[in-house]
Every structure is written in structure tokens, then in C-alpha cells.
Design an enzyme around this catalytic site. Structure first.
Site, short mmCIF file in Angstrom:
data_model
loop_
_atom_site.label_atom_id
_atom_site.label_comp_id
_atom_site.label_asym_id
_atom_site.label_seq_id
_atom_site.Cartn_x
_atom_site.Cartn_y
_atom_site.Cartn_z
N GLU A 113 0.85 -1.20 0.00
CA GLU A 113 0.00 0.00 0.00
C GLU A 113 0.88 1.24 0.00
OE1 GLU A 113 -2.10 -0.01 3.71
OE2 GLU A 113 -2.60 -2.12 3.50
N LYS A 115 2.51 4.49 1.34
CA LYS A 115 2.74 5.04 2.69
C LYS A 115 2.45 6.54 2.61
CE LYS A 115 6.48 5.53 6.04
NZ LYS A 115 5.82 6.58 6.72
N ASP A 117 1.90 10.31 3.35
CA ASP A 117 2.58 11.26 4.22
C ASP A 117 1.54 12.19 4.84
OD1 ASP A 117 4.60 12.48 5.51
OD2 ASP A 117 5.41 13.54 3.76
N TYR A 236 -6.61 1.89 6.77
CA TYR A 236 -5.85 0.68 6.45
C TYR A 236 -5.71 -0.31 7.59
CZ TYR A 236 -2.33 3.75 8.55
OH TYR A 236 -1.68 4.61 9.38
N LYS A 325 11.03 2.95 1.70
CA LYS A 325 11.02 4.39 1.49
C LYS A 325 11.46 4.78 0.08
CE LYS A 325 11.00 7.12 4.64
NZ LYS A 325 10.35 7.79 5.74
N CYS A 419 6.04 48.31 -8.58
CA CYS A 419 5.72 47.08 -9.30
C CYS A 419 6.85 46.75 -10.28
CB CYS A 419 4.41 47.25 -10.06
SG CYS A 419 4.06 45.91 -11.21
N CYS A 422 5.36 47.35 -14.03
CA CYS A 422 4.92 48.62 -14.60
C CYS A 422 5.53 49.83 -13.89
CB CYS A 422 3.39 48.73 -14.59
SG CYS A 422 2.71 48.93 -12.94
N CYS A 437 0.12 45.66 -6.72
CA CYS A 437 0.28 46.71 -7.70
C CYS A 437 -1.15 47.16 -8.00
CB CYS A 437 0.93 46.16 -8.97
SG CYS A 437 0.69 47.25 -10.39
N CYS A 442 -1.58 47.87 -15.60
CA CYS A 442 -0.31 47.13 -15.53
C CYS A 442 -0.37 45.96 -16.52
CB CYS A 442 -0.10 46.61 -14.11
SG CYS A 442 1.28 45.48 -13.95
S1 IVH Z 1 0.71 0.51 8.77
C1 IVH Z 1 0.60 -1.88 12.43
N1 IVH Z 1 0.02 1.57 6.47
O1 IVH Z 1 3.42 5.66 8.37
C2 IVH Z 1 0.34 -0.80 11.46
N2 IVH Z 1 1.09 2.99 8.05
O2 IVH Z 1 6.23 5.59 9.36
C3 IVH Z 1 1.50 0.11 11.25
N3 IVH Z 1 1.36 5.30 7.28
O3 IVH Z 1 2.80 5.49 11.81
C4 IVH Z 1 1.25 1.19 10.28
N4 IVH Z 1 0.40 5.03 5.31
O4 IVH Z 1 1.17 6.86 10.33
C5 IVH Z 1 0.60 1.79 7.66
N5 IVH Z 1 -0.67 2.32 4.39
C6 IVH Z 1 -0.10 2.56 5.59
C7 IVH Z 1 0.38 3.84 5.95
C8 IVH Z 1 0.99 4.01 7.19
C9 IVH Z 1 1.00 5.88 6.13
C10 IVH Z 1 2.06 5.99 8.37
C11 IVH Z 1 1.55 5.65 9.74
C12 IVH Z 1 2.76 5.11 10.47
C13 IVH Z 1 3.87 5.71 9.71
C14 IVH Z 1 5.15 4.91 9.91
#
Ligand code: IVH
Length: 693
Positions: A113, A115, A117, A236, A325, A419, A422, A437, A442
Site C-alpha cells: 500500500e 505510505k 505522508d 488501512y 522508502k 511594481c 509597470c 500593484c 499594468c
Molecule cells: S501501517 C501496524 N500503512 O506511516 C500498522 N502505516 O512511518 C503500522 N502510514 O505510523 C502502520 N500510510 O502513520 C501503515 N498504508 C499505511 C500507511 C501508514 C502511512 C504511516 C503511519 C505510520 C507511519 C510509519
């Protein structure tokens, strides 16, 4: 309108369904205006019957201000984090490590999945109703941000979202009495940019990046402020449950959450081997912008929940998952200079002129500096090494200077007094961070005004790019936006570049002809777009729609007083004044007269209110089972009489399934595809409601 409690409850379900189609499925069935009409009906009923108001009513999403600070909320189970893997080798050694601990790992499957941010939040449901929610905090105890979470439309207030059992009928019996779900709150890149554009138009401070904005929004003491931010969520994990039954694999769990109405990532996939999981993860490294939101990696999770749990955790990191990552997107480079751009409303926006640097395959030479306050607050100096980030489709931005690398030659930046385009004096208005401005002639402002007028969300004139507009202004063919409609072929031809003129030969005049056709086609744009296109400060697409709906004509809008304008939802005192001021300006009055003379003076064509109008136009229905009063053919006739289409088989394109007794496989298919389900009664209600709208 029926004013019974049954009707009230049905209206809530109807609105919640449309809310879900819009915010979770991104596939609305009705227009914003139809949605607002339903909401208005609901408010009217609640105004008369305050004792009927239910917690799952969409009006209850914005509660009252929290007085002091958030209270603490203990999590029912620890909210775990994730260990990181940087690259393929790291991911393999994680796999080898856990395989040694438990031989089942060798045969397990994986779910990958994004991750996201964002910010982890924990949502508590009791007897299928959202009751409270918290931030992650230290993983044991978070902050109670229930009221702010309620404002996020993608979070269901009641599950399953699809009433009448659609999508989850077979699950209804097994939904745990206590269900605690975890998800990540964030802002989509598109919504973030749109929000910043609107703020910039109003001369207000823009936000730096989606993540910090989302974080700040969740921690507002006033939920009305949170409600204004375009927050959304993807879920999730099930943190805790009492009673009922939950799926035993991560993959099924995602489908289950989805069927209940929780938004889950549609980029998630299941794989039989670690090799496939890693390859899939890597395939996202360069394509991550396609997600539409910020993701700093992909999470590889062991699918089998028992195995996942049995593997336990190290510190706060479960052994059963790893965060793969993506390479970072922050780099440092030299700030060679600070430029100042002039916007449509005259706002001056500073930008960084950078020593060119590559960030994940893209060369970055410019980055936004937001506003002059930002430069001062961060003490950014010309000549500094600055940290910049390129995130998704969001314009690269400067995070701040690397102070330790200064050598004393850096120069502080002075806000320009004139400006840059102009040369006229600039001004700052009370209560705004922006400098303006204020010279309406302008050239930069005229260019931006035209650019906005022809843009996609406004009059949408295809082929009228910046280059040709610049040339048309230079040639004096266009002095203001209304001149677009009196352009002739010769003027367009002489504004084309040499190269364009060359391609003009085969077939001759094609580019000019296309542009003339596009200009002509834009004459049919509705009033709301015309209002947007005028570029009045603070009047974006949403406000323009409200104004068009309210006044129905340009004459009505032009004659409105500030007080009348303020009565419209979404129009605040500043925007109301900006509108009145805009129409007061002689220069604009001349432009409007020219528009009228050119035949551009759109009015709203109101829908007829009589029975039998095509209120179901564009919608497709499937009828199954025995209905209480109508035969199958009668139901078909009824739907067709209001413009709907009836087909025999359910597909993703089906708008509604009309369900009677003893349905067949069509019902199962509709459930699988999340097609909303109507009874004969709710079908009649929908027709009635649409006729009223
Ligand atoms: S699973 C046991 N799934 O990433 C479950 N985390 O760096 C552990 N995060 O603290 C987390 N997307 O806030 C999981 N699809 C995803 C995620 C996810 C973002 C975040 C979450 C976690 C952090 C870890």
C-alpha cells in the site's frame, strides 16, 4: 414537501449517499447545486424540528469551538509505527529475518500500500456510529480531536454508508459493536493547490505544504476552521474490535473497510511472493506523482493477520510490515535571486531563482517563496544555500536557509516599493499579508486577467495560450477581456509565431480557424463560468456558482448591494465589497458594455418544475425482484418518463439498482460494485426530490 420524521431520515441517508459518492468514490451522481438543494431542505426541516436532529445528519459535521485544549484519549491498543527499508536489499533482509522467526512467512502473501505522508488518526465506532477519534500521540495516548474529524466528509459518521444494505448487506450482521479503525488524514495535491490559489486571490497567506497544513488543520480548536480545509482520509487498519467478525487477512480487510464505506487506497495490491511485492514497490518510485497525494514510500505488509500478530513487534515497529522508502525529494542549492511575479489581482508573489538542481529526474530552477512575510520570518537571504522540496505536482517550495553555510556575502531582501512590471507604487491593504500593484493598466495584470478568463475552469478557450495572448496584447488587438470576442482572423494570424504560420499552410489557416471556433464555442458557457472568468477578487468557481444560482443574470449581480451579497452562503464581507467595487469601476463598466455589445450576457436557464421533466437524465437503472406495487414494466416506464435509462444488467456504470423481494444475482453484483440501492419507495422519493431541486 412531506415533513415527517421518516422523510427526514431518508433525506439524511440520501445526502450521506451523495456525500460518499463525491468524497470517497470520487464519482458523484448529482451536481453541487442539486446537493446543496437537498442540504437546504434538510436544514429547513431541522429548523422546525430541532428535536429530530440525529448525530449522523450532515449538518452535525461542524460542532462548536473547543474551549481550551484537547483532552487526552487512550488508545485501546498501541498505535504502532513502521521500520524503514531503503532499497531492495533492505527489504529482502527484512523478509529473511522474519522467515527465520516463523516458517509460515515463506508461504505467505503480501499486501503493498502507499505510505501516505499524512497524520495517523484513530476512529472509534460504537454500534456503527462514529463516536470519537484521536491523533496518534505517543502511540499509547492521543488527543481527542473528534469534532475536527467529524468535519472530514470522507469519514463515515455511520456504517455501512450505503443504506438499504447496499454494499454490505452480508456484513451487517457481523459488524463489531465496537470498531476502532486507523487511517491517515491528508490533503490531495490538487486540492492543496486550489486552496492556495484561492487564498492568494484573496490576498491571504498561502500554506507551505500539504502535510503541515493537514497537521495544523487537525489541531484547530475551532472545527469550523478545520471544515474549510480540504482534508481527506485513507484507512488501512483495524486497531480494536469487540464482537462481530473481522477479516483474517489485510487484503480482505481493505475490501471489508471499503464495503462499509471507509475510503481505502485503490493503489493497494496483493502479491504471492516478496519478489513481486518489491518489484511493484519499485515501480512506484518514479510514478508516485500519479497517486495525487504525497507518499514517502510503500508499505509491504504480511497479508495473514494471525501471522502478522504472532510475529509481534520490536519497540514500536511491528515485525510483520516494512516501510519501503522512496528516495527523498529535498535538496539544497544556491538562491541566486528573488523574483517577484504580478498576479491577476495585482498581488506580488516572490519566487526563488535557484541554481538549477535535479530532484528525482526533474530540473528545478524556480521555487515558490509564498509571500514576503515568509522570507522575513525564515530570514532567507539572496546567496543563501536553501533547502528545497519538490513534492508531487505541487510547485517546488523553499523550506528554509542553511544558516551554517553562510559566508557573510548574503544579502537580505527588500520588499519592492514599485511594481516590477509597470513601475507604479505598490500598496498593502489592511488585514492582508500581500502587497499589490494597484495600477489597473499594468500589462502583467492584463495578461494574467486574460490568461484566467480563457482558462479551463473559466471560459475554457482552447488554443489561446500565453504566447499568443502576449502577442495579441503587444499588437494592441486585445486591451481587455471583452476584445477576445471581436478578434478577427487577420489579427490572430499576425499574432501567431513564424513556426505556427508555417504549419498554417497545411491546411491553411487551421490554427486561426480552430481558435475562432473555440472562442465562438465559449459564448455558450453558463453564467457561473462567465462570473468566474471576470476574475473578481475572492470569487472562485464555487462562489461564482452560488452567485449565478442566486441572481440568475449579470444584471442582477451588477445591481446587488454588499448587504445582499453577504446573505449568500460562501460570500464573506471582503468578497462582497470586492464584487461591489468591481462593478463600480468605470473601466469595468466599459468592459461589460463591450461584452453586451458582443452578445455575451449569459442568464441561468431554470429547470422546469413540472412533473415528468428529465430529472433522471444521464442516470442508468436496473430493476430486480418483485416490487410492492409496480410491475417491472411499470417501474421501467416511470424511470423512462423522467429521462432515466433502464438496462438489464448491472455494471460499474449503473447509477442505481431498484430492489424488490426475492432478487437474483443482480443484487449480488450491485453489492459487489457498490451500486446504490433503492426500494420502490425511495425511488419515488428520489424523483420527488429531484423535481423539487
Ligand atoms: S501501517 C501496524 N500503512 O506511516 C500498522 N502505516 O512511518 C503500522 N502510514 O505510523 C502502520 N500510510 O502513520 C501503515 N498504508 C499505511 C500507511 C501508514 C502511512 C504511516 C503511519 C505510520 C507511519 C510509519
Amino acid at each position: 414537501m412531506e415533513n415527517t420524521i421518516e422523510h427526514y431520515i431518508k433525506l439524511i441517508e440520501e445526502i450521506n449517499l451523495h456525500n460518499y459518492r463525491y468524497h470517497v468514490l470520487d464519482d458523484p451522481l448529482i451536481s453541487d447545486i442539486e446537493y446543496d438543494t437537498l442540504l437546504r431542505q434538510l436544514r429547513a426541516i431541522e429548523g422546525q424540528h430541532a428535536d429530530w436532529i440525529r448525530p449522523d445528519s450532515p449538518t452535525q459535521r461542524v460542532g462548536s469551538v473547543i474551549s481550551d485544549k484537547f483532552t487526552k484519549l487512550a488508545h485501546p491498543n498501541p498505535i504502532l509505527s513502521l521500520a524503514n527499508a531503503f532499497g531492495r536489499d533492505d527489504a529482502y533482509s527484512w523478509f529473511e529475518r522474519v522467515k527465520k522467526m516463523d516458517e509460515r512467512v515463506a508461504k505467505t502473501s503480501f499486501v503493498v500500500e502507499p505510505k501516505i505522508d499524512g497524520l495517523s488518526v484513530v476512529l472509534h465506532y460504537q454500534k456503527n456510529v462514529f463516536i470519537q477519534g484521536a491523533t496518534r500521540g505517543d502511540g499509547e495516548i492521543g488527543e481527542d480531536i473528534t469534532e475536527n474529524l467529524r468535519t472530514i466528509n470522507a469519514i463515515p459518521m455511520k456504517i455501512p454508508v450505503l443504506a438499504n444494505g447496499s454494499g454490505a448487506k452480508n456484513l451487517l450482521a457481523s459488524i463489531p459493536e465496537t470498531l476502532v479503525v486507523r487511517g491517515e488524514v491528508f490533503i490531495n495535491n490538487k486540492d492543496f493547490e486550489k486552496m492556495n490559489k484561492q487564498l492568494e486571490e484573496k490576498g491571504e497567506k498561502t500554506y507551505q505544504n500539504p502535510r503541515n497544513t493537514a497537521a495544523g488543520s487537525l489541531r484547530q480548536l475551532d472545527p469550523a476552521i478545520t471544515a474549510k480545509r480540504p482534508l481527506t482520509i485513507l484507512c488501512y487498519q483495524i486497531v480494536h474490535h469487540v464482537g462481530g467478525e473481522i477479516p483474517q487477512t489485510q487484503w480482505e480487510l481493505l475490501q471489508w473497510l471499503k464495503a462499509l464505506g471507509f475510503p481505502v487506497s485503490d493503489a493497494a495490491q496483493k502479491f504471492g511472493t516478496i519478489d513481486q511485492a518489491i518489484s511493484f514497490t519499485e515501480s512506484w518510485e518514479n510514478g508516485r506523482d500519479k497517486l495525487g497525494y504525497e507518499a514517502d514510500g510503500m508499505v509491504i505488509k504480511i497479508d495473514d493477520q494471525n501471522l502478522f500478530n504472532d510475529l509481534g513487534f520490536v519497540g514500536k515497529d511491528p515485525r510483520g510490515a516494512i516501510a519501503f522508502k522512496f528516495p527523498g525529494r529535498e535538496v539544497t542549492t544556491r538562491l541566486n535571486g528573488i523574483g517577484v511575479a504580478v498576479g491577476r489581482t495585482g498581488v506580488l508573489t516572490p519566487y526563488a531563482e535557484l541554481q538549477a538542481v535535479e530532484i528525482n529526474g526533474v530540473i528545478v530552477e524556480r521555487a515558490t517563496l509564498h509571500n514576503f512575510d515568509f522570507i522575513r520570518d525564515k530570514d532567507i537571504r539572496v546567496g543563501d544555500r536553501v533547502l528545497i522540496k519538490r513534492a508531487g505536482e505541487v510547485i517546488p517550495y523553499v523550506i528554509g536557509p542553511v544558516v551554517d553555510l553562510r559566508n557573510g556575502s548574503e544579502k537580505t531582501f527588500e520588499i519592492p516599493t514599485v511594481c516590477p512590471e509597470c513601475g507604479q507604487q505598490v500598496e498593502q491593504f489592511e488585514g492582508e499579508v500581500a502587497w499589490y500593484c494597484i495600477n489597473l493598466s499594468c500589462p502583467a495584470q492584463i495578461l494574467r486577467t486574460i490568461e484566467h478568463f480563457v482558462s479551463k475552469g473559466a471560459m475554457d478557450i482552447n488554443g489561446m495560450g500565453i504566447k499568443i495572448v502576449e502577442k495579441l496584447i503587444e499588437n494592441d488587438s486585445i486591451k481587455d477581456i471583452s476584445d477576445i470576442y471581436t478578434l478577427n482572423r487577420a489579427e490572430i494570424m499576425s499574432a501567431l509565431t513564424k513556426r505556427d504560420r508555417k504549419t498554417e499552410n497545411e491546411p491553411p489557416g487551421k490554427i486561426a480557424e480552430n481558435l475562432i471556433n473555440a472562442i465562438d464555442a465559449s459564448r455558450k458557457q453558463p453564467l457561473s463560468r462567465f462570473i468566474t472568468a471576470l476574475g473578481i477578487k475572492g470569487v472562485g468557481e464555487v462562489a461564482a456558482k452560488d452567485l449565478a444560482e442566486h441572481f440568475g443574470s449579470m444584471d442582477g449581480l451588477a445591481a446587488a448591494s454588499a448587504a445582499e451579497l453577504q446573505n449568500i452562503e460562501g460570500v464573506g464581507p471582503n468578497t462582497a465589497t470586492a464584487i461591489v467595487d468591481w462593478f463600480d469601476l468605470e473601466r469595468n463598466q466599459i468592459v461589460l458594455k463591450k461584452f453586451q455589445a458582443a452578445g455575451l450576457w449569459p442568464v441561468v436557464v431554470r429547470k422546469e418544475q413540472k412533473e415528468g421533466v428529465a430529472v433522471f437524465a444521464g442516470l442508468t437503472f436496473v430493476v430486480t425482484g418483485t416490487l410492492p406495487t409496480l410491475s417491472r414494466d411499470q417501474a421501467k416506464e416511470l424511470i423512462e418518463s423522467v429521462g432515466g435509462k433502464v438496462t438489464d444488467s448491472v455494471s460499474a456504470k449503473t447509477s442505481y439498482l431498484v430492489l424488490g423481494e426475492n432478487p437474483g444475482s443482480k443484487y449480488d453484483k450491485a453489492v459487489k460494485l457498490n451500486v446504490p440501492i433503492l426500494s420502490e419507495e425511495t425511488l419515488n422519493d428520489l424523483i420527488k426530490m429531484k423535481n423539487q431541486g
